[in-house]
Scaffold this active site. Sequence first.
Site, PDB file in Angstrom:
ATOM      1  N   LYS A   1      -6.295  -0.994   5.942  1.00 44.45           N
ATOM      2  CA  LYS A   1      -4.937  -1.535   5.840  1.00 44.45           C
ATOM      3  C   LYS A   1      -4.958  -2.764   4.920  1.00 44.45           C
ATOM      4  O   LYS A   1      -5.855  -2.923   4.100  1.00 44.45           O
ATOM      5  CB  LYS A   1      -4.415  -1.893   7.229  1.00 44.45           C
ATOM      6  CG  LYS A   1      -4.268  -0.693   8.161  1.00 44.45           C
ATOM      7  CD  LYS A   1      -3.082   0.167   7.774  1.00 44.45           C
ATOM      8  CE  LYS A   1      -2.810   1.261   8.802  1.00 44.45           C
ATOM      9  NZ  LYS A   1      -1.618   2.069   8.473  1.00 44.45           N
TER      10      LYS A   1
ATOM     11  N   GLY B   1       0.801  -1.225   0.000  1.00 46.08           N
ATOM     12  CA  GLY B   1       0.000   0.000   0.000  1.00 46.08           C
ATOM     13  C   GLY B   1       0.826   1.262   0.000  1.00 46.08           C
ATOM     14  O   GLY B   1       0.492   2.254  -0.661  1.00 46.08           O
TER      15      GLY B   1
ATOM     16  N   SER C   1      -2.496   9.883  12.909  1.00 45.76           N
ATOM     17  CA  SER C   1      -1.097   9.469  12.703  1.00 45.76           C
ATOM     18  C   SER C   1      -0.178  10.665  12.463  1.00 45.76           C
ATOM     19  O   SER C   1       0.639  10.681  11.545  1.00 45.76           O
ATOM     20  CB  SER C   1      -1.002   8.481  11.538  1.00 45.76           C
ATOM     21  OG  SER C   1      -1.819   7.363  11.738  1.00 45.76           O
TER      22      SER C   1
ATOM     23  N   ARG D   1       1.170  -8.181   9.846  1.00 44.04           N
ATOM     24  CA  ARG D   1       1.102  -7.885  11.284  1.00 44.04           C
ATOM     25  C   ARG D   1       0.203  -8.870  12.040  1.00 44.04           C
ATOM     26  O   ARG D   1       0.316  -9.001  13.254  1.00 44.04           O
ATOM     27  CB  ARG D   1       0.661  -6.438  11.511  1.00 44.04           C
ATOM     28  CG  ARG D   1       1.627  -5.448  10.865  1.00 44.04           C
ATOM     29  CD  ARG D   1       1.693  -4.107  11.545  1.00 44.04           C
ATOM     30  NE  ARG D   1       2.525  -3.190  10.771  1.00 44.04           N
ATOM     31  CZ  ARG D   1       3.858  -3.185  10.789  1.00 44.04           C
ATOM     32  NH1 ARG D   1       4.509  -4.029  11.546  1.00 44.04           N
ATOM     33  NH2 ARG D   1       4.538  -2.325  10.051  1.00 44.04           N
TER      34      ARG D   1
ATOM     35  N   ASP E   1      -0.011   0.977  13.865  1.00 49.83           N
ATOM     36  CA  ASP E   1       0.624  -0.278  13.470  1.00 49.83           C
ATOM     37  C   ASP E   1       0.941  -1.204  14.633  1.00 49.83           C
ATOM     38  O   ASP E   1       1.287  -2.370  14.419  1.00 49.83           O
ATOM     39  CB  ASP E   1       1.910   0.002  12.678  1.00 49.83           C
ATOM     40  CG  ASP E   1       1.619   0.397  11.237  1.00 49.83           C
ATOM     41  OD1 ASP E   1       0.479   0.194  10.783  1.00 49.83           O
ATOM     42  OD2 ASP E   1       2.532   0.912  10.563  1.00 49.83           O
TER      43      ASP E   1
END
Length: 410
Positions: free
Chosen positions: A316, A70, A172, A367, A289
């Site tokens: 995500k 991404g 973020s 993740r 994250d």
Amino acid sequence: MNYQISAAIKNLSGTIQLPASKSISNRALIIHALSYSPYPIHNLSDSDDTKVLQAALYSNSSKFDIGHAGTAMRFLTAFLAKVVGEWEITGSERMKQRPIKILVDALTELGANIEYLGEEGCPPLKIFGSHLKGKTIQLDGSVSSQYITALLLIAPTLEGGLTLNLRGDVTSRSYIKLTLELMAKFGIRYQWHKNEIIVPEQRYFPIDFICEADWSGASYWYQIMALVDSGEILMENLVLNSLQGDADIAAWFQHFGVESIQEKTGVILSKTKNNQPDRLDLDFIENPDVAQTMACLCVAKGIPFHFTGLKTLKIKETDRIAALQNELAKFGATLVEPAHGELAWDGKLDMETKEELPLVKTYHDHRMALAFAPMALAGLPMRIEDPMVVTKSYPGFWSDLKKIGFQVSE
């Protein structure tokens, strides 16, 4: 392919060579290309995302398939929009569902000519690269910071520079700060006051650059340390005073008895006492994250939690909130979403739904594998589907787990 994971480690010691920061590496690659730098980038990440971006930047092709990357999709879209030529960029089936309209619309305001080759608002894209003129652009501050970063990275090279006015709460913010501080290392001047960022037209100054170790990757070792009784482990090339927002976790893990000590060669994690909070309330607006890391840790240790600031997790590699709900349910934990972008657990396990040897689906999301595997230390063996998905950010993860005593087998 599945991996079966188990572990019975009480005391931990060793040295881990963390991967380089993917976030820094990818930004540095775009800056390196925009500055026509003759210098190499040292300690570049060996993650799939970074390899894909590097290959595209040094390719002679006009068509790029970036797979699940991404960051590469967003950064390359902005970069190619100002490089004269005709370009096509596509990705995996999941990538073709991920939104990019906000970035395309912003680039169009700057004079870019971009067409959708599939579903409106999503990749694949056809980009007619040309000269772009900067202006003042209004953007929703709650969108993915990668859209904002993609625009900021090309901002100094635009005629007249670029001003971004970010409306509402900025998600973020730490990643935007990382971008601007990296740009400053390459000679870029900017102003950031409240929700307005001004980047004048100017040239990047090429420098010899070294990438830091990855704090998102370090989060799994903090999680591991929190799950053992005691130990000391050196995270090579990690820096406490880091450009990366995820370095905040060093303070969070003090509540779990994990201390961080900066040494010349990296950061030592040490644990001599078994502390843990009765409940954990965290806002992940600056650190999305590491949300999976903390959710898995809390379930493994039986700690009720309420997490906020998770809005971007839905766009995500997968919908990470839904993925956590689905997979942690196999361990007996029923997670709820009290409001959009929130996740909570009451600390209770449903033994009827708890599986003896759960098969954790990764949903093409690195993740998921990285955050679930350490739970084995809590006496929760599991199987992990598509385990090599970790190569997206941490190719050596399974080898590192084996090195400290995890049992990892097909």
